[in-house]
Design a protein around this motif. Structure first.
Motif, short mmCIF file in Angstrom:
data_model
loop_
_atom_site.label_atom_id
_atom_site.label_comp_id
_atom_site.label_asym_id
_atom_site.label_seq_id
_atom_site.Cartn_x
_atom_site.Cartn_y
_atom_site.Cartn_z
N ILE A 127 -4.81 18.54 69.44
CA ILE A 127 -5.84 17.88 68.62
C ILE A 127 -5.31 18.43 67.19
O ILE A 127 -5.01 19.45 66.85
CB ILE A 127 -7.29 18.61 69.03
CG1 ILE A 127 -7.54 18.15 70.19
CG2 ILE A 127 -8.03 18.17 67.82
CD1 ILE A 127 -8.79 18.60 70.59
N LYS A 128 -5.05 17.37 66.26
CA LYS A 128 -4.77 17.78 64.96
C LYS A 128 -5.83 17.28 64.03
O LYS A 128 -6.28 16.06 64.16
CB LYS A 128 -3.22 17.11 64.64
CG LYS A 128 -2.09 17.71 65.41
CD LYS A 128 -0.67 17.26 65.08
CE LYS A 128 0.38 17.76 65.74
NZ LYS A 128 1.67 17.27 65.39
N VAL A 129 -6.23 17.85 63.05
CA VAL A 129 -7.25 17.68 62.27
C VAL A 129 -7.03 18.02 60.52
O VAL A 129 -6.20 19.08 60.33
CB VAL A 129 -8.50 18.61 62.63
CG1 VAL A 129 -9.72 18.22 61.72
CG2 VAL A 129 -8.88 18.47 64.01
N GLU A 161 -14.29 17.78 58.84
CA GLU A 161 -15.49 18.97 59.56
C GLU A 161 -15.51 18.47 60.93
O GLU A 161 -16.26 17.32 61.00
CB GLU A 161 -16.50 18.94 58.90
CG GLU A 161 -17.67 20.29 59.11
CD GLU A 161 -18.80 20.35 58.44
OE1 GLU A 161 -19.09 21.23 57.81
OE2 GLU A 161 -19.71 19.19 58.89
N ILE A 162 -15.51 19.27 61.92
CA ILE A 162 -15.77 18.99 63.30
C ILE A 162 -17.19 19.37 63.57
O ILE A 162 -17.64 20.52 63.72
CB ILE A 162 -14.90 19.37 64.39
CG1 ILE A 162 -13.45 18.75 64.01
CG2 ILE A 162 -15.07 19.01 65.80
CD1 ILE A 162 -12.44 19.38 65.13
N MET A 194 -5.34 22.42 62.43
CA MET A 194 -6.34 22.14 61.26
C MET A 194 -6.03 22.54 59.93
O MET A 194 -5.73 23.68 59.91
CB MET A 194 -7.69 22.86 61.89
CG MET A 194 -8.17 23.05 63.39
SD MET A 194 -9.57 23.39 63.71
CE MET A 194 -10.76 22.46 62.71
N THR A 195 -5.98 21.61 58.98
CA THR A 195 -5.58 21.89 57.72
C THR A 195 -6.75 21.31 56.85
O THR A 195 -7.22 20.28 57.26
CB THR A 195 -4.50 21.07 57.49
OG1 THR A 195 -4.26 19.77 57.66
CG2 THR A 195 -3.00 21.71 58.02
N ILE A 208 -1.21 27.35 67.58
CA ILE A 208 -2.36 27.39 66.89
C ILE A 208 -1.98 27.48 65.14
O ILE A 208 -1.32 28.35 65.05
CB ILE A 208 -3.53 28.55 67.00
CG1 ILE A 208 -3.78 28.81 68.54
CG2 ILE A 208 -4.59 28.48 66.21
CD1 ILE A 208 -4.61 29.94 69.09
N LYS A 209 -2.24 26.62 64.39
CA LYS A 209 -2.33 26.59 63.13
C LYS A 209 -3.43 26.22 62.57
O LYS A 209 -4.20 25.21 62.51
CB LYS A 209 -1.18 25.38 62.77
CG LYS A 209 -0.81 25.28 61.25
CD LYS A 209 0.28 24.40 61.03
CE LYS A 209 0.33 24.30 59.39
NZ LYS A 209 1.50 23.25 58.74
N LEU A 210 -3.68 27.22 61.48
CA LEU A 210 -5.13 26.93 60.54
C LEU A 210 -4.63 26.98 59.31
O LEU A 210 -4.26 28.11 58.61
CB LEU A 210 -6.11 28.09 61.13
CG LEU A 210 -6.51 28.33 62.45
CD1 LEU A 210 -7.51 29.49 62.45
CD2 LEU A 210 -7.16 26.99 62.97
N GLY A 211 -4.19 26.01 58.85
CA GLY A 211 -3.74 25.85 57.41
C GLY A 211 -4.87 25.63 56.48
O GLY A 211 -5.43 24.38 56.31
#
Length: 236
Positions: free
Chosen positions: A119-121, A125-126, A143-144, A165-168
């Motif tokens: 899942i790439k966002v 806003e989910i 998620m960026t 896990i990437k929270l940009g």
């Protein structure tokens, strides 16, 4: 209309006229009559439908018609400014990309969540997802400039297959201590970037993890946490 960063090689125009010249990707643009039989005539017979592995929807608010079931090998769905239902009609779906500025409502009991691996966002806003337990096969979460409306789910360690896990510039609040990188042992990469005070801590268990890459940047890092991160980089 927002420009998608993806290269799309089949465009269905706003006049519902199909210009077919590719074998792997489809894009449905706002204004296109998705129920128009002409859009599918090329794929009605033969194996051409099997070659389609990616479909994009740009500017749609609709339910995917059952006609799209002919594309049974679709593995990636891209939603740009779209609210689309029925993603479960693609039995091999693995990856979903969301770029929806007004946010997206997801029923966390939707069947496609039980299937998806990535899942790439982006700028989204989910809403509706409060737990990772209904996404059991998730391997990659990116998620960026995005967030979960009800807060980042605290049960991320229920994801037994998570690798990345990437929270940009995640725009909500996250306590990174909730991410135990020793559980599961499959996790290989964690990247978090923030320039504001919404992120705290570092993942738990860094010293005993199997991480291949770790990059944590936020202004609330303590000196002890910075030392742990430096030690990790030195040992790699």
């Amino acid at each position: 209309m927002k420009t998608t960063i993806f290269i799309i090689t089949l465009l269905l125009s706003i006049n519902s006229y199909a210009q077919i010249d590719t074998i792997s990707e489809l894009e449905f643009i706002e204004g296109c009559n998705i129920a128009n039989e002409k859009l599918y005539s090329k794929y009605a017979n033969g194996n051409d439908a099997d070659s389609i592995t990616s479909i994009s929807f740009v500017g749609f608010n609709d339910t995917i018609p059952d006609k799209l079931k002919i594309f049974k090998n679709v593995r990636k769905i891209i939603l740009v400014d779209s609210q689309i239902n029925n993603l479960y009609i693609f039995p091999l779906l693995e990856s979903v990309y969301l770029d929806i500025e007004e946010g997206v409502i997801i029923n966390e009991n939707d069947n496609w969540l039980k299937m998806v691996k990535g899942i790439k966002v982006h700028k989204c806003e989910i809403r509706g997802v409060t737990s990772f337990k209904n996404i059991p096969h998730l391997e990659e979460l990116v998620m960026t400039y995005s967030k979960f409306e009800k807060g980042f789910p605290s049960d991320i360690n229920s994801l037994k297959n998570i690798k990345r896990i990437k929270l940009g510039v995640y725009t909500g609040e996250v306590n990174l201590n909730l991410i135990d990188v020793t559980k599961p042992s499959s996790i290989q990469e964690v990247e978090v970037v923030s320039w504001t005070g919404n992120i705290t801590g570092i993942p738990y268990g860094v010293k005993n993890s199997n991480l291949q890459r770790l990059s944590i940047q936020h202004p609330l890092l303590t000196q002890e946490e910075k030392n742990i991160l430096r030690e990790f980089e030195h040992n790699k």
